[in-house]
Write a protein that holds these residues in place. Structure first.
Motif, short mmCIF file in Angstrom:
data_model
loop_
_atom_site.label_atom_id
_atom_site.label_comp_id
_atom_site.label_asym_id
_atom_site.label_seq_id
_atom_site.Cartn_x
_atom_site.Cartn_y
_atom_site.Cartn_z
N ALA A 38 0.85 -1.20 0.00
CA ALA A 38 0.00 0.00 0.00
C ALA A 38 0.88 1.24 0.00
O ALA A 38 1.98 1.24 0.55
CB ALA A 38 -0.91 0.01 1.22
N ASP A 41 -1.98 7.42 1.76
CA ASP A 41 -3.09 8.27 1.36
C ASP A 41 -3.80 7.82 0.08
O ASP A 41 -4.49 8.61 -0.55
CB ASP A 41 -2.64 9.72 1.25
CG ASP A 41 -2.05 10.21 2.57
OD1 ASP A 41 -2.56 9.81 3.63
OD2 ASP A 41 -1.07 10.98 2.54
N GLU A 42 -3.64 6.55 -0.30
CA GLU A 42 -4.47 6.01 -1.37
C GLU A 42 -5.80 5.63 -0.77
O GLU A 42 -5.90 5.32 0.42
CB GLU A 42 -3.83 4.78 -2.01
CG GLU A 42 -2.65 5.11 -2.88
CD GLU A 42 -2.11 3.88 -3.61
OE1 GLU A 42 -2.42 2.75 -3.22
OE2 GLU A 42 -1.37 4.08 -4.58
N ASP A 43 -6.85 5.63 -1.57
CA ASP A 43 -8.17 5.26 -1.06
C ASP A 43 -8.14 3.78 -0.69
O ASP A 43 -8.22 2.92 -1.55
CB ASP A 43 -9.25 5.53 -2.11
CG ASP A 43 -10.63 5.22 -1.59
OD1 ASP A 43 -10.80 5.16 -0.36
OD2 ASP A 43 -11.54 5.05 -2.41
N GLY A 44 -8.00 3.51 0.60
CA GLY A 44 -7.88 2.14 1.06
C GLY A 44 -9.05 1.70 1.90
O GLY A 44 -8.94 0.78 2.70
N GLN A 50 -3.72 -0.04 5.29
CA GLN A 50 -3.80 1.37 4.92
C GLN A 50 -2.55 2.07 5.44
O GLN A 50 -2.06 1.74 6.53
CB GLN A 50 -5.03 2.04 5.50
CG GLN A 50 -6.34 1.47 5.00
CD GLN A 50 -7.53 2.09 5.74
OE1 GLN A 50 -7.36 2.77 6.73
NE2 GLN A 50 -8.71 1.83 5.24
N GLN A 52 -1.11 5.92 6.26
CA GLN A 52 -1.46 7.33 6.41
C GLN A 52 -0.19 8.13 6.65
O GLN A 52 0.70 7.69 7.37
CB GLN A 52 -2.42 7.52 7.58
CG GLN A 52 -3.73 6.78 7.41
CD GLN A 52 -4.59 6.83 8.67
OE1 GLN A 52 -4.14 7.18 9.75
NE2 GLN A 52 -5.85 6.44 8.51
N ASN A 65 -5.72 -4.24 9.27
CA ASN A 65 -7.04 -4.51 9.83
C ASN A 65 -7.21 -5.93 10.36
O ASN A 65 -8.02 -6.16 11.24
CB ASN A 65 -8.13 -4.19 8.81
CG ASN A 65 -8.22 -2.69 8.60
OD1 ASN A 65 -8.24 -1.93 9.55
ND2 ASN A 65 -8.26 -2.26 7.36
#
Length: 113
Positions: A38, A41-44, A50, A52, A65
């Motif tokens: 990943a 800041d990609e739409d995850g 994710q 950030q 997650n």
């Protein structure tokens, strides 16, 4: 870290120099051959991982997650640098079977310079 739980890993960096550089999370033992999982800041939304980037405070947060006992354990948090080796921090996750506990999250803070 425990299976099935949300895990947050934090890495700090010099925001003076690297705030505009792309940040990422990749899987693999060797830094030169790890596979990017990943980018920051990609739409995850709904993704297993994710990344950030808090540019103001110089902090990268990796949110995983859910982990299972069969997931890979070797990862790198990286900052891309044009024409230079990326700055990377190695992370080895110790994944264990979930147990009843009051702690629902695991956090790790590391520095990247």
């Amino acid at each position: 870290v425990y299976t099935g739980r949300r895990t947050e890993l934090s890495y700090s960096y010099s925001n003076e120099y690297y705030f505009s550089h792309r940040k990422y999370w990749c899987q693999g033992y060797y830094r030169n051959s790890c596979q990017v999982v990943a980018y920051a800041d990609e739409d995850g939304a709904g993704a297993d991982v994710q990344v950030q980037d808090d540019k103001e405070n110089g902090r990268i947060t990796v949110i995983i997650n859910s982990l299972s006992l069969t997931d890979p354990t070797d990862y790198w948090c990286g900052i891309e640098r044009n024409h230079l080796l990326d700055i990377m921090a190695y992370t080895k996750l110790d994944i264990v079977e979930d147990q009843v506990s009051l702690c629902s999250e695991y956090s790790l803070i590391s520095n990247i310079y």
